[in-house]
Design an enzyme around this catalytic site. Structure first.
Site, short mmCIF file in Angstrom:
data_model
loop_
_atom_site.label_atom_id
_atom_site.label_comp_id
_atom_site.label_asym_id
_atom_site.label_seq_id
_atom_site.Cartn_x
_atom_site.Cartn_y
_atom_site.Cartn_z
N HIS A 342 97.77 -18.90 5.00
CA HIS A 342 96.56 -19.38 4.34
C HIS A 342 96.01 -18.23 3.30
O HIS A 342 95.61 -18.49 2.30
CB HIS A 342 95.45 -19.83 5.05
CG HIS A 342 94.25 -20.46 4.45
ND1 HIS A 342 93.23 -19.78 4.21
CD2 HIS A 342 94.43 -21.73 4.07
CE1 HIS A 342 92.29 -20.81 3.78
NE2 HIS A 342 93.02 -21.91 3.69
N CYS A 343 96.39 -16.96 3.90
CA CYS A 343 96.09 -15.91 2.92
C CYS A 343 96.88 -15.86 1.91
O CYS A 343 96.17 -15.08 0.89
CB CYS A 343 96.26 -14.75 3.78
SG CYS A 343 95.48 -14.38 5.47
#
Length: 350
Positions: A342-343
């Site tokens: 997600h980062c």
């Protein structure tokens, strides 16, 4: 100005923006395996069915820096490039964390806008050349207008239900290393102005040894309006067991912007995960990405016990999110850089 709408991650995407691990001096021995993990992420997003290449996911735009990075990306991502599902863009990236260095896309009426916030290397810890210039580069390549906001905010620090509610942590957004003197009331007002947020649900602390100072996308996520997922401790040696219980209790007592109580789904945490030096690392199954046709979940199965936690977590997330194609991908080497899937992704809503 038209009303501002911050879409949820499960809403339809035009594309997703990410980056290719390019800095050999930062990744060292983890560069090659991290690239393998990132390539698997891109394939799960762009070509979600491993048995049917004709099923298109969403378009992937990948920033990279330098000739060596381009050559490796072209070699490893060739199938997606040739299929017209992945595009490479030269950019002066410091590293791959586009969720934080890139813009946050919102709708102003029917117009897509790229919102640029200040970025100071997660409170001054990791300042890399040009990372604070990535947002306007992405906005230009995405053919969107750029909206400037004069305070520091990373995309991983907030998570939205698409209906005016966000999750965040006091540890991060009220930290003096971001915006000195920031109060809850001031942050809520800034979120209302910049992202159209009507309700902020506050959590306290994030994961142990997380250099982001408690990004919420490592501890709690919306998966539908009124529905959140968080983690439960896995084993008595789980280093975050107290934080997980506090997060669950805070979510169970919260209401969203519509006034409804949240449905809270708990999944197993990865448990106690150590790096090669024996240090606890902030491994999280919450750092998943919801693509148009797939769900991609990071796993860190270094033992049979942790593999069991991961399998149960992926099954529960698959039920909660409801995507047809679910991919559990090892993110052990990406995590050495400080984050997970997600980062390194930032969705561009349709």
């Amino acid at each position: 100005m038209a009303d501002i709408h911050f879409p949820a991650e499960w809403d339809e995407h035009e594309a997703v923006w990410s980056a290719w691990p390019s800095a050999a001096d930062l990744w060292e021995d983890n560069l090659a395996p991290a690239r393998e993990e990132v390539a698997a992420l891109f394939e799960a997003i762009a070509m979600p069915d491993p048995d049917d290449d004709s099923i298109a996911g969403e378009t992937v735009h990948v920033l990279l820096r330098g000739e060596e990075a381009r050559n490796s990306a072209e070699a490893m991502l060739d199938d997606m490039i040739q299929a017209g599902r992945l595009f490479l863009h030269e950019a002066p990236i410091g590293d791959i964390w586009l969720r934080d260095t890139g813009p946050i896309f919102v709708k102003a009426g029917a117009t897509l806008t790229a919102s640029r916030f200040g970025f100071n290397g997660w409170g001054g810890k990791y300042l890399l050349d040009a990372d604070d210039e990535i947002a306007p580069i992405v906005a230009k390549k995405a053919s969107t207008t750029l909206s400037e906001h004069g305070f520091i905010l990373e995309g991983g620090a907030i998570d939205t239900d698409g209906q005016g509610t966000i999750l965040t942590t006091r540890q991060c957004v009220l930290n003096p290393n971001r915006n000195k003197g920031m109060t809850e009331e001031r942050f809520e007002a800034l979120m209302a102005e910049a992202l159209g947020i009507k309700k902020v649900i506050w959590l306290d602390d994030g994961l142990l040894n997380d250099h982001t100072d408690g990004h919420v996308d490592n501890i709690a996520r919306f998966v539908a309006p009124g529905k959140v997922v968080c983690m439960a401790p896995s084993g008595e040696d789980d280093p975050n067991k107290d934080a997980y219980r506090a997060i669950r209790d805070a979510l169970a007592g919260a209401r969203d912007a519509t006034g409804r109580r949240l449905e809270v789904v708990e999944i197993p945490s990865p448990g106690r995960i150590l790096n090669q030096d024996g240090d606890i690392v902030p491994a999280s199954h919450m750092n998943f990405y919801i693509a148009n046709k797939s769900l991609v979940v990071p796993v860190y199965a270094s033992s049979d016990r942790q593999e069991g936690y991961a399998m149960e977590a992926v099954e529960l997330l698959a039920d909660a999110v409801g995507r047809e194609h679910v991919h559990a991908i090892d993110a052990t080497h990406v995590l050495t850089g400080g984050g997970s899937f997600h980062c390194i992704t930032q969705q561009q809503p349709r």
